[in-house]
Design an enzyme around this catalytic site. Structure first.
Site, PDB file in Angstrom:
ATOM      1  N   GLY A  51       0.790  -1.223   0.000  1.00  0.00           N
ATOM      2  CA  GLY A  51       0.000   0.000   0.000  1.00  0.00           C
ATOM      3  C   GLY A  51       0.824   1.275   0.000  1.00  0.00           C
ATOM      4  N   HIS A  52       2.124   1.181  -0.093  1.00  0.00           N
ATOM      5  CA  HIS A  52       2.986   2.375   0.003  1.00  0.00           C
ATOM      6  C   HIS A  52       4.105   2.318  -1.026  1.00  0.00           C
ATOM      7  CE1 HIS A  52       5.654   5.408   1.949  1.00  0.00           C
ATOM      8  NE2 HIS A  52       4.543   5.841   2.485  1.00  0.00           N
ATOM      9  N   PHE A  53       3.963   2.512  -2.190  1.00  0.00           N
ATOM     10  CA  PHE A  53       2.747   2.740  -2.949  1.00  0.00           C
ATOM     11  C   PHE A  53       2.680   1.668  -4.020  1.00  0.00           C
ATOM     12  CE2 PHE A  53       4.285   6.800  -1.317  1.00  0.00           C
ATOM     13  CZ  PHE A  53       3.183   7.261  -0.638  1.00  0.00           C
TER      14      PHE A  53
END
EC number: 4.2.1.59
Length: 150
Positions: A51-53
């Protein structure tokens, strides 16, 4: 093994952290009560990259600081000749002068360099930095504390 290095098995004995939060893979050198040089190998399999990224994976800055704090813990425990146990906890108590200089991406090897500036009554002050390919990624002054909890 050289007394001034630590493999992952020795690190696991000294730090309470475990996957996915153990952020030190090897200690390259430790100068008792003075400094430590350690490694975090950053891979695409790190859970935070989901999620990052997703479109451009970058290691979160707070996790770079956590890796430095874990290296600092190894230095502190070595300086006071102790192995942490269930009756004590090592707190990341503060940070000053934090500067992020470059992104850290999958495939990078983060070299963690921490210098013990001062220790008194279980409070430790460190000067820390992390590099990738000899280029500064982050620098900070860290404060950590060891406390009995039992």
């Amino acid at each position: 093994m050289n007394r001034n290095t630590m493999d992952i098995y020795k690190i696991l004995k000294q730090l309470p952290h475990r996957y996915p939060f153990l952020l030190v893979d090897r200690v390259l050198a430790i100068d008792k009560g003075k400094s430590i040089r350690a490694v975090k190998n950053v891979t695409i399999n790190e859970p935070f990259f989901q999620g990052h990224f997703p479109y451009r994976p970058v290691m979160p800055g707070v996790l770079m600081l956590e890796a430095l704090a874990q290296a600092a813990a190894l230095l502190a425990f070595d300086a006071i000749d102790t192995t942490p146990d269930e009756d004590s906890v090592y707190y990341f108590a503060g940070m000053d002068g934090v500067r992020f200089k470059r992104p850290v991406e999958p495939g990078d090897q983060l070299i963690l360099e921490v210098e013990l500036v001062r220790m008194k009554a279980g409070i430790f002050k460190f000067k820390a930095r992390a590099l990738v390919d000899n280029e500064l990624a982050v620098e900070a002054e860290l404060t950590c504390a060891v406390r009995k909890i039992a």
